[in-house]
Design a protein around this motif. Structure first.
Motif, PDB file in Angstrom:
ATOM      1  N   VAL A 201      -8.905   4.542 -13.363  1.00  0.00           N
ATOM      2  CA  VAL A 201      -9.873   3.822 -12.540  1.00  0.00           C
ATOM      3  C   VAL A 201      -9.325   3.619 -11.131  1.00  0.00           C
ATOM      4  CG1 VAL A 201     -11.024   1.594 -12.201  1.00  0.00           C
ATOM      5  CG2 VAL A 201     -11.030   2.669 -14.457  1.00  0.00           C
ATOM      6  N   ASN A 202      -8.062   3.208 -11.023  1.00  0.00           N
ATOM      7  CA  ASN A 202      -7.467   3.010  -9.700  1.00  0.00           C
ATOM      8  C   ASN A 202      -7.469   4.302  -8.890  1.00  0.00           C
ATOM      9  OD1 ASN A 202      -7.028   0.368 -10.373  1.00  0.00           O
ATOM     10  ND2 ASN A 202      -4.805   0.528 -10.555  1.00  0.00           N
ATOM     11  N   GLN A 203      -7.183   5.409  -9.564  1.00  0.00           N
ATOM     12  CA  GLN A 203      -7.191   6.693  -8.873  1.00  0.00           C
ATOM     13  C   GLN A 203      -8.595   7.037  -8.379  1.00  0.00           C
ATOM     14  OE1 GLN A 203      -4.559   8.506  -7.980  1.00  0.00           O
ATOM     15  NE2 GLN A 203      -5.954   9.886  -6.898  1.00  0.00           N
ATOM     16  N   ALA A 204      -9.600   6.758  -9.197  1.00  0.00           N
ATOM     17  CA  ALA A 204     -10.988   7.019  -8.793  1.00  0.00           C
ATOM     18  C   ALA A 204     -11.368   6.161  -7.586  1.00  0.00           C
ATOM     19  CB  ALA A 204     -11.934   6.744  -9.959  1.00  0.00           C
ATOM     20  N   LEU A 205     -10.921   4.917  -7.553  1.00  0.00           N
ATOM     21  CA  LEU A 205     -11.221   4.028  -6.426  1.00  0.00           C
ATOM     22  C   LEU A 205     -10.505   4.499  -5.150  1.00  0.00           C
ATOM     23  CD1 LEU A 205     -11.014   0.556  -8.220  1.00  0.00           C
ATOM     24  CD2 LEU A 205     -13.074   1.825  -7.576  1.00  0.00           C
ATOM     25  N   LEU A 206      -9.257   4.911  -5.302  1.00  0.00           N
ATOM     26  CA  LEU A 206      -8.516   5.412  -4.146  1.00  0.00           C
ATOM     27  C   LEU A 206      -9.132   6.708  -3.614  1.00  0.00           C
ATOM     28  CD1 LEU A 206      -4.865   4.699  -5.334  1.00  0.00           C
ATOM     29  CD2 LEU A 206      -6.011   3.649  -3.376  1.00  0.00           C
ATOM     30  N   GLU A 207      -9.635   7.548  -4.522  1.00  0.00           N
ATOM     31  CA  GLU A 207     -10.312   8.777  -4.088  1.00  0.00           C
ATOM     32  C   GLU A 207     -11.570   8.450  -3.303  1.00  0.00           C
ATOM     33  OE1 GLU A 207     -11.027  11.066  -7.582  1.00  0.00           O
ATOM     34  OE2 GLU A 207      -8.914  11.667  -7.826  1.00  0.00           O
TER      35      GLU A 207
ATOM     36  N   GLY B 204       0.801  -1.219   0.000  1.00  0.00           N
ATOM     37  CA  GLY B 204       0.000   0.000   0.000  1.00  0.00           C
ATOM     38  C   GLY B 204       0.832   1.265   0.000  1.00  0.00           C
ATOM     39  N   ALA B 205       2.170   1.129  -0.179  1.00  0.00           N
ATOM     40  CA  ALA B 205       3.035   2.301  -0.107  1.00  0.00           C
ATOM     41  C   ALA B 205       2.820   3.257  -1.274  1.00  0.00           C
ATOM     42  CB  ALA B 205       4.499   1.863  -0.075  1.00  0.00           C
ATOM     43  N   ASN B 206       2.188   2.774  -2.341  1.00  0.00           N
ATOM     44  CA  ASN B 206       2.005   3.612  -3.522  1.00  0.00           C
ATOM     45  C   ASN B 206       0.695   4.390  -3.515  1.00  0.00           C
ATOM     46  OD1 ASN B 206       4.450   2.788  -4.678  1.00  0.00           O
ATOM     47  ND2 ASN B 206       3.513   0.929  -5.514  1.00  0.00           N
ATOM     48  N   ASN B 207      -0.066   4.315  -2.458  1.00  0.00           N
ATOM     49  CA  ASN B 207      -1.305   5.086  -2.408  1.00  0.00           C
ATOM     50  C   ASN B 207      -1.308   5.983  -1.177  1.00  0.00           C
ATOM     51  OD1 ASN B 207      -2.687   3.708  -0.078  1.00  0.00           O
ATOM     52  ND2 ASN B 207      -2.480   1.922  -1.424  1.00  0.00           N
ATOM     53  N   GLU B 208      -2.296   6.877  -1.124  1.00  0.00           N
ATOM     54  CA  GLU B 208      -2.327   7.897  -0.087  1.00  0.00           C
ATOM     55  C   GLU B 208      -3.204   7.526   1.098  1.00  0.00           C
ATOM     56  OE1 GLU B 208      -3.657  11.418  -1.970  1.00  0.00           O
ATOM     57  OE2 GLU B 208      -2.013  11.525  -3.409  1.00  0.00           O
ATOM     58  N   VAL B 209      -3.763   6.334   1.102  1.00  0.00           N
ATOM     59  CA  VAL B 209      -4.730   6.007   2.151  1.00  0.00           C
ATOM     60  C   VAL B 209      -4.217   4.969   3.140  1.00  0.00           C
ATOM     61  CG1 VAL B 209      -6.700   6.576   0.704  1.00  0.00           C
ATOM     62  CG2 VAL B 209      -5.821   4.247   0.691  1.00  0.00           C
TER      63      VAL B 209
END
Length: 390
Positions: A307-313, A75-80
């Motif tokens: 799509v991945n960015q939308a899901l992470l948002e 999960g190091a590549n995302n902001e959550v």
């Protein structure tokens, strides 16, 4: 192998109906945030590959003995923060059980399978993301247990029934006929490409070959490895899609569930028409956001990063407890243009019903022709010898 015995975690009535049903699943990554991915018609758990890598930070399953233990990097590549992802094979496909009765398939039944899986994993709550038929299942799940849903993402979704019918034109009719005739992995791969991706995407060159050539080889390999879907599984899942319908009460349960919703769709989708997704998003106001990308039915693969960015948002907004007012992106006031859009949508519904009638008529004709031809082939001519002279 990781299996969930569905009946073990259900009430007496559901347990009796689902005795012996097993749901195959894999988990990926580690962290406090839990995400359940529900795949679509004829898809398996690894259909979510690009999202598994994007959310969990790895594509190696947690039960893989060869996996290097490095939980701090997940999960190091995302902001959550750290995310644990679970993806499953729906009943009727992959390594999960394949009931033989059509009555054993419905989006509600498969939603209960997913709930049983949450219980099996010990997940009290989760972000639930579904694609196509999986999004229909996710809707039912959110209506059944809204208190266990942290957020809901519906990708390339329709409302079921006649909305499952593709746009009736020469291209989609050709795809439908080829799909029904496909008997080998090679035939199925060729038609799947036209079903899943936009033509523009397939004809782009990657190096010396087009994506169509590259993906065709990958599809044949994947279908050969997993096997063609059984007739029982395919007919059951089709039956589930056709019978799917969200009632007003179920829509209200989702709207009042206290979680945010993203409706994500590819504009070039020839299977799930985007106007149906827009209408569902409007029904889910004020908690839903409509997100559109250039892409086909498998927009999760065609526009992976977006799509991945939308899901992470969606996950981030949910973790931050963002209000629906700040989340949804629909106009706040109805205008003359929106009234015209309503009339257009109602017209589209009528046209879609006409499409259904024509599709059924064509299917009936094809069935009659098929069985008529096979019957004629079974009739052998009787040889009549010359009569002997008396």
């Amino acid at each position: 192998m990781p299996y969930c015995e569905v009946g073990k975690t259900q009430n007496a009535v559901d347990a009796a109906l689902n005795n012996g049903i097993q749901i195959y699943y894999r988990t990926y990554g580690h962290g406090p945030i839990k995400v359940l991915l529900i795949t679509g018609l004829a898809g398996t758990h690894d259909s979510w590959g690009p999202q598994i890598r994007g959310l969990a930070g790895t594509d190696r399953a947690n039960d893989d003995e060869t996996m290097a233990v490095d939980r701090e990097s997940d999960g190091a590549n995302n902001e959550v923060g750290g995310i644990e992802v679970c993806s499953l094979d729906n009943r009727g496909m992959g390594r999960s059980s394949i009931p033989t009765k059509k009555s054993d398939y419905s989006t509600r039944i498969m939603a209960k399978d997913a709930i049983a899986l949450l219980d099996h994993l010990g997940w009290k709550k989760a972000h639930v993301f579904g694609h196509s038929m999986g999004a229909m299942i996710a809707c039912k799940m959110a209506a059944l247990v809204p208190d266990r849903i942290l957020s809901l993402a519906l990708l390339n979704v329709t409302g079921g029934g006649f909305e499952c019918c593709p746009k009736l034109d020469r291209k989609t009719l050709s795809i439908a006929i080829r799909f029904l005739k496909a008997k080998t992995p090679e035939q199925r791969a060729a038609v799947d490409l036209d079903t899943h991706y936009s033509e523009e995407y397939l004809e782009e060159f990657v190096g010396s070959d087009t994506r169509r050539v590259i993906l065709y080889q990958e599809y044949v390999k994947g279908i050969t490895a997993s096997g063609m879907q059984s007739n029982h599984g395919f007919e059951g899942q089709i039956n589930a899609c056709w019978r799917h319908k969200m009632t007003r009460a179920e829509i209200d349960l989702i709207r009042s569930g206290g979680f945010l919703v993203s409706v994500i769709h590819g504009r070039q989708d020839v299977i799930a028409q985007i106007n149906h997704a827009r209408r569902l998003a409007e029904k889910l106001q004020p908690v839903a956001r409509m997100v559109e990308f250039h892409g086909g039915h498998l927009v999760t693969h065609e526009r992976t990063e977006e799509v991945n960015q939308a899901l992470l948002e969606l996950i981030k907004a949910s973790e931050m407890k963002m209000s629906p007012h700040d989340w949804n992106n629909f106009p706040k006031k109805r205008s003359e243009a929106s009234n015209r859009a309503t009339v257009e949508r109602e017209t589209n519904i009528i046209i879609a019903k006409i499409h259904v009638f024509l599709v059924c008529l064509i299917s009936l004709f094809m069935t009659v022709f098929k069985y008529g031809r096979s019957s004629l082939q079974r009739l052998k001519p009787v040889r009549v010898g010359a009569s002997s002279p008396k």
